[in-house]
Design a protein around this motif. Sequence first.
Motif: not given
Length: 133
Positions: A9-12, A15, A39, A43, A56, A60-63
Amino acid sequence: MLDHLECGIVLTGCEVKSLREGRMSLDEAYGRVDRGEVWLMGCDIQEYTFDSQQNHDPRRRRKLLMHRREINKFANQAYEKNLTLVPLKMYFKSGRAKVLMGICRGKKNYDKRQALKKHDAQREIDRAMRRDR
């Protein structure tokens, strides 16, 4: 659940810190295929309390990171057969955040009614047991 798959999962950064604190909820989350990418929607990862400038959006939607062949096999199967992509759990593996996604079939209306009847009957039994004590 019909099948499951582990994906990244792509997170900052904030996050990831919130996840390490356990401030995350998958209650209303689901997966969606959009333009050949998967996506994670809905969550809820709470804001990190010690990061004030770059926080953040919690919902938001996460890839999700999947190979093309996995997307074709797994996610498109859900789209074509009217199934749902459901996140089962989120965890860390070798320092990287992973999501276990399952492909599930939703309940029909008569299944929901049966579950409600069973739940109501159990509640009545519990009430009767409490009164008898």
